[in-house]
Design a protein around this motif. Structure first.
Motif, PDB file in Angstrom:
ATOM      1  N   VAL A 126      13.402  12.256  -2.953  1.00 17.22           N
ATOM      2  CA  VAL A 126      13.836  11.411  -4.159  1.00 17.22           C
ATOM      3  C   VAL A 126      12.716  11.038  -5.026  1.00 17.22           C
ATOM      4  CG1 VAL A 126      15.927  10.770  -2.833  1.00 17.22           C
ATOM      5  CG2 VAL A 126      14.017   9.407  -2.625  1.00 17.22           C
ATOM      6  N   PRO A 127      13.065  10.937  -6.238  1.00 16.92           N
ATOM      7  CA  PRO A 127      12.256  10.298  -7.164  1.00 16.92           C
ATOM      8  C   PRO A 127      12.085   9.076  -7.012  1.00 16.92           C
ATOM      9  CG  PRO A 127      14.084  10.795  -8.298  1.00 16.92           C
ATOM     10  CD  PRO A 127      14.430  11.385  -6.962  1.00 16.92           C
ATOM     11  N   VAL A 128      10.560   8.514  -7.205  1.00 18.02           N
ATOM     12  CA  VAL A 128      10.334   7.012  -7.021  1.00 18.02           C
ATOM     13  C   VAL A 128      10.660   6.585  -8.360  1.00 18.02           C
ATOM     14  CG1 VAL A 128       8.551   5.235  -6.580  1.00 18.02           C
ATOM     15  CG2 VAL A 128       8.219   7.423  -5.439  1.00 18.02           C
TER      16      VAL A 128
ATOM     17  N   ILE B 147       0.751  -1.044   0.040  1.00 23.06           N
ATOM     18  CA  ILE B 147      -0.038   0.116  -0.172  1.00 23.06           C
ATOM     19  C   ILE B 147       0.846   1.284  -0.143  1.00 23.06           C
ATOM     20  CG2 ILE B 147      -1.553   1.246   1.326  1.00 23.06           C
ATOM     21  CD1 ILE B 147      -2.655  -1.339   2.463  1.00 23.06           C
ATOM     22  N   VAL B 148       2.054   1.269   0.786  1.00 21.42           N
ATOM     23  CA  VAL B 148       2.644   2.359   0.761  1.00 21.42           C
ATOM     24  C   VAL B 148       3.483   2.527  -0.258  1.00 21.42           C
ATOM     25  CG1 VAL B 148       4.796   3.302   2.175  1.00 21.42           C
ATOM     26  CG2 VAL B 148       3.034   2.254   3.288  1.00 21.42           C
ATOM     27  N   ASP B 149       3.842   1.657  -0.936  1.00 21.10           N
ATOM     28  CA  ASP B 149       4.581   1.376  -2.542  1.00 21.10           C
ATOM     29  C   ASP B 149       3.708   2.073  -3.607  1.00 21.10           C
ATOM     30  OD1 ASP B 149       6.889   0.107  -1.805  1.00 21.10           O
ATOM     31  OD2 ASP B 149       6.178  -1.893  -2.175  1.00 21.10           O
ATOM     32  N   ALA B 150       2.261   1.684  -3.157  1.00 17.31           N
ATOM     33  CA  ALA B 150       1.342   2.414  -4.239  1.00 17.31           C
ATOM     34  C   ALA B 150       1.296   4.145  -4.054  1.00 17.31           C
ATOM     35  CB  ALA B 150      -0.052   1.885  -4.080  1.00 17.31           C
ATOM     36  N   MET B 151       1.466   4.300  -2.651  1.00 16.11           N
ATOM     37  CA  MET B 151       1.134   5.700  -2.422  1.00 16.11           C
ATOM     38  C   MET B 151       2.423   6.346  -2.945  1.00 16.11           C
ATOM     39  SD  MET B 151      -0.517   5.432   1.305  1.00 16.11           S
ATOM     40  CE  MET B 151      -1.188   7.289   1.388  1.00 16.11           C
ATOM     41  N   GLN B 152       3.684   5.929  -2.538  1.00 20.37           N
ATOM     42  CA  GLN B 152       4.732   6.409  -3.119  1.00 20.37           C
ATOM     43  C   GLN B 152       4.838   6.716  -4.775  1.00 20.37           C
ATOM     44  OE1 GLN B 152       7.795   4.927   0.254  1.00 20.37           O
ATOM     45  NE2 GLN B 152       8.107   3.973  -1.596  1.00 20.37           N
ATOM     46  N   TYR B 153       4.421   5.621  -5.207  1.00 20.79           N
ATOM     47  CA  TYR B 153       4.234   5.603  -6.913  1.00 20.79           C
ATOM     48  C   TYR B 153       3.108   6.826  -7.421  1.00 20.79           C
ATOM     49  CZ  TYR B 153       2.221   4.081 -11.264  1.00 20.79           C
ATOM     50  OH  TYR B 153       1.981   4.216 -12.722  1.00 20.79           O
TER      51      TYR B 153
ATOM     52  N   PHE C 167       9.467  11.570   0.181  1.00 18.69           N
ATOM     53  CA  PHE C 167       9.936  12.730   0.937  1.00 18.69           C
ATOM     54  C   PHE C 167      10.715  11.811   2.366  1.00 18.69           C
ATOM     55  CE2 PHE C 167       7.265  15.055  -1.715  1.00 18.69           C
ATOM     56  CZ  PHE C 167       7.704  16.347  -1.808  1.00 18.69           C
ATOM     57  N   LEU C 168      11.914  11.480   2.216  1.00 15.65           N
ATOM     58  CA  LEU C 168      12.505  10.641   2.974  1.00 15.65           C
ATOM     59  C   LEU C 168      12.376  11.116   4.440  1.00 15.65           C
ATOM     60  CD1 LEU C 168      16.113  10.066   1.128  1.00 15.65           C
ATOM     61  CD2 LEU C 168      14.163   8.544   1.592  1.00 15.65           C
ATOM     62  N   GLY C 169      12.154  10.164   5.288  1.00 11.91           N
ATOM     63  CA  GLY C 169      11.870  10.651   6.782  1.00 11.91           C
ATOM     64  C   GLY C 169      10.460  11.223   7.035  1.00 11.91           C
ATOM     65  N   ALA C 170       9.519  11.559   6.030  1.00 10.66           N
ATOM     66  CA  ALA C 170       8.090  12.029   6.324  1.00 10.66           C
ATOM     67  C   ALA C 170       7.282  10.776   6.083  1.00 10.66           C
ATOM     68  CB  ALA C 170       7.819  12.983   5.359  1.00 10.66           C
ATOM     69  N   ARG C 171       6.083  11.093   6.934  1.00 14.86           N
ATOM     70  CA  ARG C 171       4.915  10.165   6.861  1.00 14.86           C
ATOM     71  C   ARG C 171       4.679   9.992   5.287  1.00 14.86           C
ATOM     72  NH1 ARG C 171       3.804  11.855  11.759  1.00 14.86           N
ATOM     73  NH2 ARG C 171       2.616  10.335  13.045  1.00 14.86           N
ATOM     74  N   ARG C 172       4.387   8.907   4.783  1.00 16.70           N
ATOM     75  CA  ARG C 172       3.827   8.662   3.337  1.00 16.70           C
ATOM     76  C   ARG C 172       2.545   9.125   3.147  1.00 16.70           C
ATOM     77  NH1 ARG C 172       8.985   7.919   3.905  1.00 16.70           N
ATOM     78  NH2 ARG C 172       9.684   6.437   2.792  1.00 16.70           N
TER      79      ARG C 172
ATOM     80  N   LEU D 247      -2.957  17.354   6.888  1.00 18.13           N
ATOM     81  CA  LEU D 247      -3.372  17.731   5.399  1.00 18.13           C
ATOM     82  C   LEU D 247      -2.940  16.272   4.811  1.00 18.13           C
ATOM     83  CD1 LEU D 247      -3.109  21.327   4.459  1.00 18.13           C
ATOM     84  CD2 LEU D 247      -4.993  20.101   5.283  1.00 18.13           C
ATOM     85  N   ALA D 248      -4.030  16.004   3.932  1.00 14.37           N
ATOM     86  CA  ALA D 248      -3.787  14.646   3.144  1.00 14.37           C
ATOM     87  C   ALA D 248      -2.524  14.917   2.021  1.00 14.37           C
ATOM     88  CB  ALA D 248      -4.890  14.117   2.327  1.00 14.37           C
ATOM     89  N   GLY D 249      -1.877  13.885   1.844  1.00 14.04           N
ATOM     90  CA  GLY D 249      -0.720  13.898   0.817  1.00 14.04           C
ATOM     91  C   GLY D 249       0.556  13.596   1.209  1.00 14.04           C
TER      92      GLY D 249
END
Lengths: 185, 359
Positions: free
Chosen positions: B351-353, B44-50, B56-61, B102-104
């Motif tokens: 970093v870009p995904v 699920i997190v992979d899909a959100m990063q995609y 954003f390293l270190g930040a909530r996804r 806020l979402a995102g």
């Protein structure tokens, strides 16, 4: 004094009880992180009380190991195999303690309550630290897979001793018959 | 005992190999290695990063942009008939910390977007117990299951040029998901609170309360503000300053405590407890069980909410999850995001995904 040819009864009982628990635990852990279905919280519910049980039984087991003589490995066993056997047993013992303790420490560092069941929370053993949580959870996962491989190797060696070498090593842990039974054989 | 090698070794070696292989295979299946399509917290997190195209390293996804708050919850005792949780005992005063967000996945995104306004809360109860909540300003969610959530993240990925989702993929998803169409229509028409301080925040999912006599009841809940509601002008969202909502809340908090009432909505007969995309019908009871008072607010960098996971399944005795499949998905995904950002360590780098993803 004649060395024993099998492990003391408490050692054998604890070994097989822990074998079941640890294997179940490794399957629970691997399954847990593989899913976002209902199984995720269900497996998590089992993971923590089972982990603490393993830690307690491991302490008992170490006590039994230190107070009872273990049967020696066969003298004919090649030196390399003896070294691997000894070393792998140290690792097995270390992981029995390390895995539950790292799990406990990692939840402590996460600032997450270490809940055994509703209303029963273990105290944290580390203070809240995001960085430490990140590393400990990574190590916990890595050692979990390593533990599984080690157990596979352990089982493979046991079967090799029992089925192929037939040198009494498997029987020293797996035999629960009376002494007279074995004497007849 | 002298070694007594078996004369016919081959079948016995084969047997040993078969036993080890069978156990390894079972383990591989349990671990999901044989089923790459299995939905996990990580996938699920992979899909959100995609979807973000950036990590954003270190930040909530998700809900990356936030601020930290703290205060207390005063129980009036009315909730004790529903749940035996210590939070609801008459006269109980419980310390609370939390986070508006806020979402995102972008911690620097502008506030003028028609997205979830969220409130996450952490109630610290006696004996080490905690109740964590992750609430949104909408009473319903965009999908009903973790699988659909993941599929939606993939289908709605904005194109790098048009900044809009691929219309064909999006249409295909919406065609088979009427609940998502309903949510999007709701989101378009519902007023967006003009401040974090005057929004109502909903539990999203149903949960189960168990009281002292062992009776269990399905519930939802909401935090209703004492501050008067007003809405943002949706037509001019893009003209809002980047941090408008965050600055506004910090200013509001400096003027005095901000209060909400926790209102429990017990389910009626026939209410679905397994679908967060569906609102319960009219005619429900409402039980005001106490007051949340937020007394402090600080930017996330100087607060203590960043390093906490607001997993909605961290629950005290007397409260448990419902049969809503989204709860397990949220719990698993929040944990995966938490593990990743903890390992990265807090910092401000993106970093870009590059990872591919199963579509």
């Amino acid at each position: 004094m004649i060395p024993p040819d099998r492990y003391a009864l408490p050692a054998r009982v604890l070994h097989w009880a822990m074998a079941m628990m640890i294997l179940a635990m490794l399957f629970v852990g691997a399954g847990m992180v593989s899913t976002a279905s209902w199984a995720y919280p269900a497996l998590l519910t089992w993971h923590r009380p089972l982990g603490v049980t393993i830690l307690v039984v491991a302490m008992l087991r170490l006590l039994v190991r230190l107070t009872h003589r273990a049967p020696p490995l066969p003298a004919a066993l090649p030196r390399l195999q003896t070294v691997v056997a000894r070393g792998s047993h140290y690792f097995l013992y270390a992981l029995m303690f390390a895995m539950p303790l790292i799990g406990w420490a990692m939840l402590s560092a996460a600032g997450t309550p270490v809940q055994l069941w509703p209303g029963t929370i273990l105290p944290p053993i580390l203070s809240h630290s995001l960085r430490l949580f990140g590393w400990l959870s990574w190590v916990h996962g890595l050692l979990g897979y390593g533990f599984f491989l080690l157990i596979l190797g352990h089982l493979g060696a046991a079967l090799f001793h029992g089925l192929i070498r037939r040198d009494g090593v498997l029987r020293s842990m797996a035999s629960f018959g009376t002494r007279s039974d074995r004497a007849r054989k | 005992m002298p070694p007594d090698p078996h004369p016919r070794m081959l079948p016995r070696l084969a047997l040993t190999g078969a036993i080890l292989g069978a156990i390894a295979l079972l383990f591989a299946w349990v671990a999901g290695w044989l089923t790459p399509g299995r939905v996990s917290g990580g996938s699920i997190v992979d899909a959100m990063q995609y979807n973000s195209g950036k990590v954003f390293l270190g930040a909530r996804r998700a809900h990356a942009k936030g601020l930290c708050v703290s205060g207390r919850f005063a129980s009036n005792g009315a909730g004790a008939t529903l749940s035996r949780t210590l939070l609801f005992q008459a006269g109980a005063m419980t310390p609370v910390s939390g986070r508006f967000s806020l979402a995102g996945g972008n911690p620097d995104a502008p506030d003028g977007r028609n997205v979830f306004h969220a409130l996450a809360l952490r109630f610290v109860l006696p004996g080490g117990e905690e109740w964590r909540m992750a609430l949104d300003h909408t009473p319903i969610f965009i999908v009903s299951t973790p699988t659909d959530f993941q599929a939606f993240q993939i289908a709605s990925k904005p194109d790098s040029v048009t900044k809009m989702p691929d219309p064909v993929r999006m249409a295909a998803f919406l065609a088979s998901h009427p609940e998502t169409r309903r949510f999007m229509a709701y989101m378009k028409s519902a007023p967006l609170p003009s401040s974090f301080a005057n929004g109502t925040y909903y539990s999203i999912n149903a949960f189960r309360f168990t009281n002292n006599t062992g009776e269990t009841h399905a519930v939802r809940w909401q935090f209703e503000p004492e501050d008067n509601f007003s809405a943002l002008d949706k037509a001019s969202l893009d003209r809002l300053p980047t941090d408008a909502l965050f600055d506004k809340y910090l200013a509001r908090a400096s003027q005095g405590p901000v209060r909400w009432h926790l209102v429990i909505i017990p389910s009626n007969h026939g209410d679905a407890t397994n679908n967060a995309a569906v609102q319960w019908g009219p005619g429900h009871g409402r039980i005001d069980v106490g007051t949340l008072t937020l007394t402090h607010a600080v930017p996330e960098v100087s607060g203590d909410c960043r390093d906490v996971v607001f997993d909605p399944l961290i629950l005290p005795d007397g409260v448990s999850g419902s049969d809503d499949p989204l709860l397990a998905g949220r719990s698993a995904a929040y944990s995966a995001s938490f593990r990743r950002r903890a390992k990265e360590g807090p910092r401000r780098v993106s970093v870009p995904v590059n990872q591919g993803i199963a579509k």
